[in-house]
Every structure is written in C-alpha cells, then in structure tokens.
Scaffold this motif. Structure first.
Motif, PDB file in Angstrom:
ATOM      1  N   LEU A  66      25.618  72.104  42.047  1.00  0.00           N
ATOM      2  CA  LEU A  66      25.767  72.386  43.477  1.00  0.00           C
ATOM      3  C   LEU A  66      26.847  71.529  44.109  1.00  0.00           C
ATOM      4  N   GLU A  67      26.977  70.281  43.628  1.00  0.00           N
ATOM      5  CA  GLU A  67      27.983  69.351  44.160  1.00  0.00           C
ATOM      6  C   GLU A  67      29.381  69.938  44.241  1.00  0.00           C
TER       7      GLU A  67
ATOM      8  N   LEU B  74      21.523  70.104  40.808  1.00  0.00           N
ATOM      9  CA  LEU B  74      22.238  69.253  41.758  1.00  0.00           C
ATOM     10  C   LEU B  74      23.680  69.035  41.316  1.00  0.00           C
TER      11      LEU B  74
ATOM     12  N   TRP C  23      21.559  65.152  51.036  1.00  0.00           N
ATOM     13  CA  TRP C  23      20.347  65.325  50.215  1.00  0.00           C
ATOM     14  C   TRP C  23      20.694  65.447  48.734  1.00  0.00           C
ATOM     15  N   ILE C  24      21.886  65.967  48.411  1.00  0.00           N
ATOM     16  CA  ILE C  24      22.281  66.027  47.001  1.00  0.00           C
ATOM     17  C   ILE C  24      22.532  64.615  46.484  1.00  0.00           C
TER      18      ILE C  24
ATOM     19  N   GLU D 185      31.530  74.973  47.317  1.00  0.00           N
ATOM     20  CA  GLU D 185      32.096  74.801  48.646  1.00  0.00           C
ATOM     21  C   GLU D 185      30.979  74.703  49.681  1.00  0.00           C
ATOM     22  N   GLY D 186      31.021  73.701  50.508  1.00  0.00           N
ATOM     23  CA  GLY D 186      30.009  73.549  51.549  1.00  0.00           C
ATOM     24  C   GLY D 186      28.927  72.546  51.191  1.00  0.00           C
ATOM     25  N   TYR D 187      28.826  72.220  49.905  1.00  0.00           N
ATOM     26  CA  TYR D 187      27.796  71.274  49.490  1.00  0.00           C
ATOM     27  C   TYR D 187      28.383  69.951  48.981  1.00  0.00           C
ATOM     28  N   GLU D 188      29.722  69.815  49.053  1.00  0.00           N
ATOM     29  CA  GLU D 188      30.353  68.655  48.435  1.00  0.00           C
ATOM     30  C   GLU D 188      29.812  67.335  48.968  1.00  0.00           C
ATOM     31  N   ASP D 189      29.554  67.283  50.267  1.00  0.00           N
ATOM     32  CA  ASP D 189      29.180  65.999  50.852  1.00  0.00           C
ATOM     33  C   ASP D 189      27.747  65.986  51.362  1.00  0.00           C
ATOM     34  N   ALA D 190      26.940  66.974  50.908  1.00  0.00           N
ATOM     35  CA  ALA D 190      25.557  67.035  51.379  1.00  0.00           C
ATOM     36  C   ALA D 190      24.828  65.751  51.008  1.00  0.00           C
TER      37      ALA D 190
ATOM     38  N   SER E   2      33.814  76.570  41.031  1.00  0.00           N
ATOM     39  CA  SER E   2      32.710  75.613  41.070  1.00  0.00           C
ATOM     40  C   SER E   2      32.018  75.622  39.714  1.00  0.00           C
TER      41      SER E   2
END
Lengths: 301, 301, 301, 301
Positions: free
Chosen positions: D60-61, D57, D71-72, D64-69, B209
């Motif tokens: 974070l994109e 942000l 709020w991002i 893993e786990g935040y790819e499709d959040a 990442s």
C-alpha cells in the motif's frame, strides 16, 4: 506418415474392405487406400503435396494483391481436377461404392471438389458473392484429408472418443467458472469505473456486457490472455488476480483427469485387471502369453 | 451427462435418501433426483435446457440494445416460475425437507429464484439500483445446477478436496514468488525509467505501485500475459525474462505435484482403498498378498 | 553440467573414439572431449564462459549505441581465435579427423569461426551489407555448443527422436485445427464487420486475410495470445471463445500422448532394456521372473 | 498449514534441535518452532496474520494517495517490533543460538526487521532516497516466512533440489532455442521491414535489437505472449508461427522430463530398488516392514 507394419486389426479390416473382382481393381485399391507398397506410398506423397499446395493457394487468394492472380485460379482448377479424379477412383475401387460415398471420408472427398464446380455454376455476379464465398470456404475441408493419412489417426480418434466424458466435464467446469467469474467481474468493473468517473478519472470499462465479460473469462482461464479486455480499476485487478489463481488451480484438476485417462490405458501399456489364474499376479502387458511371476500360461478373456 | 450404472456407494446413498411414504412421492423423487429412468432422464434434459436458456437471457440483459427487451423479461419470469416449481417439488419429495433446504444444493436452488422475487418487491426506483443489481447478480448461481447434473461431479469434488493441501502449497508458492518478483520489478522499473527520463526518453513505467507489479507478476507467472503492464526499460526486460523462465521452471514442480496427487490415486496400478484388515494400512499394490506394514495376509474383495 | 559417472554405453563409445598413437594425443582428447578429469572439467568451464560471452557480445552488437564499439569488435576477434584453436585441436586429436569434420558437431564448430573470417574478406563495403549480415548471423550456432556440454543431451535427443511420430501427429492436428478455425474466423469477422460498418460502426477487422487468420489461430491455440489480432464483432468473439475451448480440450489429448511416450519408457517401474535372452522381448516389470511372451526364466543383470 | 502428525524423520530432527536447560526454554521452543500444541498452533496463526498484514502495508505504501499515511507508518513499526520480539525469542530458545542466527531462516528473520531500523538511522534526507528505498525493499523477504510455515515446504524443496538437473537442462534448451529463434526473427523482421518501407508502408519493426528479439522469444516460448513485441511483416508472421509450433512441441519434452522426475520418485510412492531378500519382489512402499508378496520381514539398507 511413413508406412509401418499394419496391426492385426488393421490387416483384418483391410481384408474386409478390399474389393472383389478383377485384379486391377484390387491393385488400384492397394495403391489408393493403402500405403505399404511403393506405388501406394508414392500416391500418398503426391496427395500430401497436393493438399498442402491447395491450402497455400486457398489462403493466398485472400491476401491483398493476389485476389485475381490468374496462376492461383489455374492452380486451383488443376488441383480440383486432380481431387476429382481421386474421388472417382476411390468410388470405383471401393468394395461398396455407395457405402464409401456416404462415409465420413467419402463426404470429405466430395466437399474437396464440389465447391469449385458450384462456384463455377453460380457465376461471379456480385449479387451472389456472399453465397459464393461461403461455398468456396468449404474447400478448407481438404485439410481433413491430412488426418486420414496419419497412421495414428485411429488411435488418436479412439483416445479423444474415450476421453469425451472427461472433455464434457472439463467444458462444464469451465462454463460454470466462466459464467460466475465473468458476471462478478462485469459487476465489479462497471461499479468501480462509475466510482472512478466521479473522481474525474475518465477510463472506460472494457467489460461492456456480461457476454463480453464471459469472453474475457474464457480467454483468461485458458491462459491465452489477449489483453483486449482487461480490468482497469484497482479492485477489478485484485479480484481478477485472485480469480486467475483460483481458476488456474482448479483447471489443473480436470486437465490432470484427462491426462490420467490417456496415461491409464496407454503409457503404462498394462491391463490392471489382467490377472494370472495361478499366482494372481496382475499388471501384465496386454499381449502377455506367460505370467511374468510364476511362468504359467495366460488365458485371455 | 448420460445416465450410467450407479456405483454401489451411490446406490446406498440413494436408498438412504429416498423418501418413505406414498409411492407417488418415491416416484417423483426418482424423476427429480435420479437420471436412470426415462422420465428422470427427460426431466434432466429439460432442466439442462432451462439452465442454458437462463444463462443466455441473463447475459443478454446487459448487452446494449437488449436492456429493456420485453421478451427477455417475460422469458426470465417464465424460467423463474419453472425453477420455483422445481424447488417446491424437491422440498416436497425429499426425505427430510428441512435438511434439503439447508443443504448446499437447497441453497443454490433457492438462490435461483429468490433474486427475481426480491427485485420485484424492491421495485425499479433508481435509488435502489445498486442493491437491485447485486441481488439480480445472484441468479448467476443457477449455473451451479449444471454441476449437480454431472455424474463425475462427486469424483471431481473429491479430487479437488483431496488435492486441497497441494493447492494451498501451490498458492503459497505463487504468493511468495509474486510478492518478491513484483517488488523487485517495481523497484527496477521505477529506478530505470527515472534514469531514462534524464536522457529525454519520455516513456512512463507501467509499474505504478507494488500492487500493480504484483498483478503483473500474477498475470505473467500463470502465462496469461495480457500485455497491459509490461517492462519498458532494457534492464527491466532482462530481469523480467529471467523471472519468467525461473518462475516457469519452478511452477512446473507444484503443478507436477497436483498431477501426481491425481495420478497417484487413479491411473497407476494402486488401489487406494485396498486396506489391511489388521492394521488398516492402505495403498497396497493391487496384487499384494501380504500387508507391507504388519505382514498379515491380505483378503481381496 | 557437472561431471558424472559415465554409463557403460558412453564408456564403450569413448573407447571406440579415443585416438590411437602417442600418449599426448590421448591426453589431449581426454581434456577436450571428456569432462571427468580436472583438466577436462576446467576446459569445459572455460568453454562455457567463452560461449556465454560470445552470445552477449553478439547480441550487444545490435543494440543502439554499441554498433561500433571497439571493445566488442576486439572481444569478438579474441573469441574467434579461441574457437579456432579449439577447432584445430579437436581436428588433431580426433581418431578420424575427417569424420569429425563432417559430423554434426564438427560443422557446428566450423560455423562458430567461419563467419568472422568470411566477413573480414568480404569487407565492410555497404554494397555487401546484406550478405555480410546473413553470414555473421551464422555465429549464433555457437550457442549449440552448450547443448553438447549437457550430460543429458543424449538422453534428451533420444527422447525427442523417439517422440518424433507423436510430434508429427501433434503438428498435423494443429495444422488441421488452425486451417479450419482460421478460415472460419476470417469469414465470420469479414462478414460481420461489413454488417457493423453499415451501422456506422467503423471498426476494422484484424483478420485481413486467411494467412493472417491462421497466424491468429496458431497464436491462440498454443495459448500465447499476443492480442495483435483479436475478434472485434460479437459473433466473432462468441465463435472465438468456443474455438478456444474446443481447441484447448483437443490439444490436451496429443500433449498427453507425448507425455505418455516419455513417461512410458521412463518414470513408471518398467525397465525398457530388461530383455528376455530367449525371445528378446523387452519391457518386463523390474521384478519379472519369467518372460511374459515365451515363458522363459529371466536372468537379472 | 494445519498441524499434522510429524513424520519419524521430523520427530528425530526435533529431538536434536530441542534446547536443553530449563523447562520454560523447552516449552517456548515448542510454541515458537512447532505447531502441534494449541499454543504453538495459535502462535503460527498469529504469525500468519502478521506476515499477510505486513505484505499488504508494504504494498500500500507505494500506491498513490497512501505514501504518507500515518496509520501505515504506525502499523509498519508495530509489526517490526513484533517481528523483532519473535527474532529475539527464537535466538533465546534455539539450542545453538549462533547457529540459528547464521542459518537460512535466521537470516530471513533478521532481514524482516533490519531494514526498518536502518531506514530510521539513515534518515529521510532526499540524498539517500535511493539507498533507503533499496534497503526498505528487503522487507519483502518477510514473505519467505510463509514458506517455513508450510508442512510441505521440506518435501517441495527436496523435489526442486532433486529436479535441479532437469531444470538446468530445461533452461539450457530454452536458452539455445531463444538465442537461435531470436536472432533469426531480428534478421527477418529488420530485413522485411526495410523492404516494406520502400513500398511506403511505414510500420516500424518491434525487433529493434537481438536482446529485444530474445526477450520476445522468451515471452513467446513460455506462452506468456504480452504482445508488446510482435512480428509485423507477412514473412515474419509465418516464421514466427512456425517457431511457436516448433518451440511448443520441443518444450513439451523437457517439461515431461521434469514431471517424470516428480512422478517417478513421488506419486507412485515406491522405491523401485527396494527389493525383498526372499522372493525378490520390488516396488515396495518406502516404509514397508513386510514384503507384500511373500510376507517376509523387509530389511532396510
């Protein structure tokens, strides 16, 4: 390593240390302790070769396949005898033999030969192997003889001695930084690894204890960075990166202090307070006879 | 760490802070806060030993096999009581007890003893283990007491404070470089590893990442180089080598700036405080006769 | 890398080296050996491209999949012929062709082309593969041609030459430190690993011999820190951390010396060549009016 | 990062760049481009927060786990709109809008917003994923905005620009050293590993090709030392240790040069050639109005 014109201070020291008595003793002193005659220079070259050879043999002894090589044992004894002769000659031609024997270099010279004889008397019985090994290890101090051969050794020792306060400061700063960041990282990594474990992520923290974490902090702050202990959790890596940057920024400051100490008294080669009585100009070279600005005679304090 | 002649500024500060009132209070102040009497020097040595012992015990507690050692617990309590007495004595003999209690060092001294008492009251119930641990961690600030004992601490703090702008610049430069090179390497390694995978080469990229890549960039730029995250593709290695060289070249510049800041005010023959009485310009050469800004005659102190 | 106004010394040297005889020879000399005409500048750019290409091809040859690429072989021969022409032209237009051929750069130029021809004559038989490889390796010296193209090369060589004593001192200090700390760590790690083994802890010491331990010490003291050899016992880590800090503190001192050597003659406001006409003392401040040694009036150039 | 009194040069530059026309445009210019009014300072703080948030942000994109959040994504669009408004406002209140748009900072400001819009138009189809990714990567240049906010940015850029020759020299020295030592180590390790293999010692050389060996040399010379490529044969380790020491000694010299460049023109803060017409004293501060020695008025060239 090459002979150079001795400074007045070295010349004076030499006159004080030269032995009295028969001329052969004075000549022998010049050969062994000085390097500015052809014979003395040759003696130094020979000694240099002997020291390097000794280190090579000493190291080879521990390499697999060379442990019992006869030529190493023989070479070792040959060098021990050479160094013994050197030691005896230094004892003979020193002005005060006893004072030499108790001096730093006298003890180093003794340590260069003693272990071999001790090992011979202790014997090779497996029981005393540990003591034997430790005793033989002392031969490593032969390498210190290299130090004596450097013309700059005095200057360097003085610089290190003069910078000792700064080095203590540096070590204290590092100790404080290492303790705080080590404890913090131990706490964070232990905590976060436990959290990760509950998520079935079976990595194990490298930070098994605070001393281990302090070892990590030391290795990291000096930028050695082995990589045998590394943060594995995301939070651990973030805090670790921040600590690295902070430590790096802070460590530049005491490092700069030590450099300043050396540069201050050395590179500029000027005494800031060496002032001309007539025109009050400062910053003269330490060996100035005349003021560079008004031409007046300088008076040394 | 050795007592040295106090500077005039330190002397003045000391006169301001010395308590009034009965002589025993003044004497106690000299012992506890100063180091230039035999008793004060002895007190400092004792404190030094106590701090080092405390750090050793604190660290040992986390080593496997020593977690529940009774002698560590007892030693810990003994030191806590010692530090408590020190804290109370400092409170008593300070000129303004309350001001001391709220000062940086007063808080550090309180932090040295509070965690042990808190841990005692919280109890050893497994539920509060996490809080307990965090509280006990605060004892690490005892190591900060070492800092106060250094004569050079003031000077060093001033240097760090004076270089704060440069440190912020340095950190900004690093942040920009880390972000850009981290993102680039993440992109390159992810892309090239995918290409390699199609060739049945089953290495996996360490750059999982962008934060991970930024961690790599930080570790690399500061030349720590753990090796837990490394480029594995040929293109990745080439770009990485180029980035290392570029980063190394660029980082010399702000590092040199910080050094220059320290050297500027210290080693090179300028007196930062040599101020013109008329226009208050500073930074004159030590041998200046006239102010370079307003042309007024300079008066040497 | 860009043409700059030549220093008087360079101008004089150039006049001495320019060939006599027909004008075409002098013009060719200017193109090949100098960079301050458009043609000479273009020649240098072309050479730069050829050298970089050569290094790229030379490196690619060893990459899997490119060993037998025909375009690399052809490119290699093309460059060899270019460098051969350059060598012959340099021989022709040098004032003393023979002296050029025996000079440092003459030998480097010869090494740039000889290996390719030798490899051609030795042939590709598998028997002579080893010799062939070693011969072809010599082509790497082509990269030295880059050095000649730098305007600062002279200055840098002088600085390195002037700092040679300091570098020898630095290497001696490192050698002494590496030998002592390597031997110590070998002893400690071997001993402690044996103790651990009796506790059924089956780690193996990385310090298999003293040369290995000295390799570790070198890698550590220079802060490279690969991590392929690391201490694994608790005692080993503690001593190792202490050695790292000590070594780091001590190494700052000779490093500072080398910096001081460079700074001494360069950055600080002294003109090394500002010589007194009467007593030939050098190193006067740039604004000196009188010689600090003999008091004579200084004449600014 | 804090507002400070602008230098005369900055003041002049500002007067030249301030827009003409209605007062609201001038006021807007002061808020956006300057930091010495409360509003301008507030604007800068807000921008700082926006940039840092954007980097967080952006990073974070990829975790893993935040790819499709969601709020991002939303935060990203919010910031994009903010930066778009900033860009438009800068266009409006610049004296020469077109010149700003084509300037370095204008392009950076455009790059801060363009990728998000482009990604929106390209769409999320899996085919264009690669292009999309590369385009979105350009958002990383937002971090460059931090650079503009530093007061010292100009000074630092100047220092880097002034040291560019030294940096080229440094890179050339490293390139020569890396090529030669890399080729040597590749040859030695390949050869010695083959010899070892015949002894049934099945280690494999890490030095698989010359580019790989050059990567090792770069990582080693800059003291990063990942440890992913290390010598494994005894001879390889010995040569490697020698190369490290040699490289380390040689690299101090150009590093010292760069430091000297910075120190020479900066730390001392004096222009060596700024001479008084009356008494010929040199070494005045660059902003001196009067000679510090004789008090005469200084005339700037």
């Amino acid at each position: 390593m090459t002979p150079s014109k001795p400074t007045p201070a070295a010349e004076r020291r030499r006159q004080n240390q030269r032995p009295e008595g028969p001329p052969w003793r004075q000549q022998m002193y010049d050969v062994i302790f000085e390097a500015d005659t052809p014979a003395g220079y040759g003696f130094d070259i020979g000694l240099l070769v002997a020291i390097i050879t000794s280190i090579v043999l000493f190291s080879l002894e521990t390499v697999e396949g060379y442990e019992d090589a006869v030529w190493i044992k023989n070479g070792e004894w040959f060098l021990t005898i050479l160094f013994s002769i050197e030691y005896v000659l230094r004892l003979i031609c020193s002005r005060h033999s006893f004072r030499y024997a108790l001096s730093f270099w006298g003890i180093i010279d003794l340590f260069s030969v003693l272990p071999s004889y001790l090992a011979f008397f202790i014997g090779d019985s497996s029981r005393s192997l540990m003591i034997l090994r430790s005793v033989r290890l002392l031969r490593v101090f032969r390498v210190m003889k290299l130090w004596r051969m450097m013309n700059e050794a005095d200057e360097l020792s003085t610089a290190i001695w003069r910078a000792r306060n700064k080095i203590v400061v540096f070590l204290t700063v590092v100790l404080v930084a290492v303790t705080i960041s080590g404890s913090l990282m131990y706490h964070v990594e232990t905590l976060m690894t436990n959290v990760d474990e509950q998520k079935k992520n079976d990595t194990e923290s490298d930070f098994t204890s605070i001393p281990q974490a302090m070892y990590w902090a030391t290795v990291t702050m000096t930028t050695v960075g082995y990589g045998d202990v590394v943060p594995k959790t995301v939070i651990g890596k973030m805090i670790s990166a921040a600590l690295i940057l902070l430590g790096y920024s802070l460590i530049i400051v005491p490092t700069g202090f030590v450099s300043a100490e050396i540069l201050g008294g050395k590179a500029v080669g000027k005494e800031p307070d060496f002032m001309c009585d007539v025109c009050e100009a400062t910053g003269h070279p330490v060996d100035a006879h005349y003021c560079y600005r008004c031409g007046a005679r300088m008076h040394h304090a």
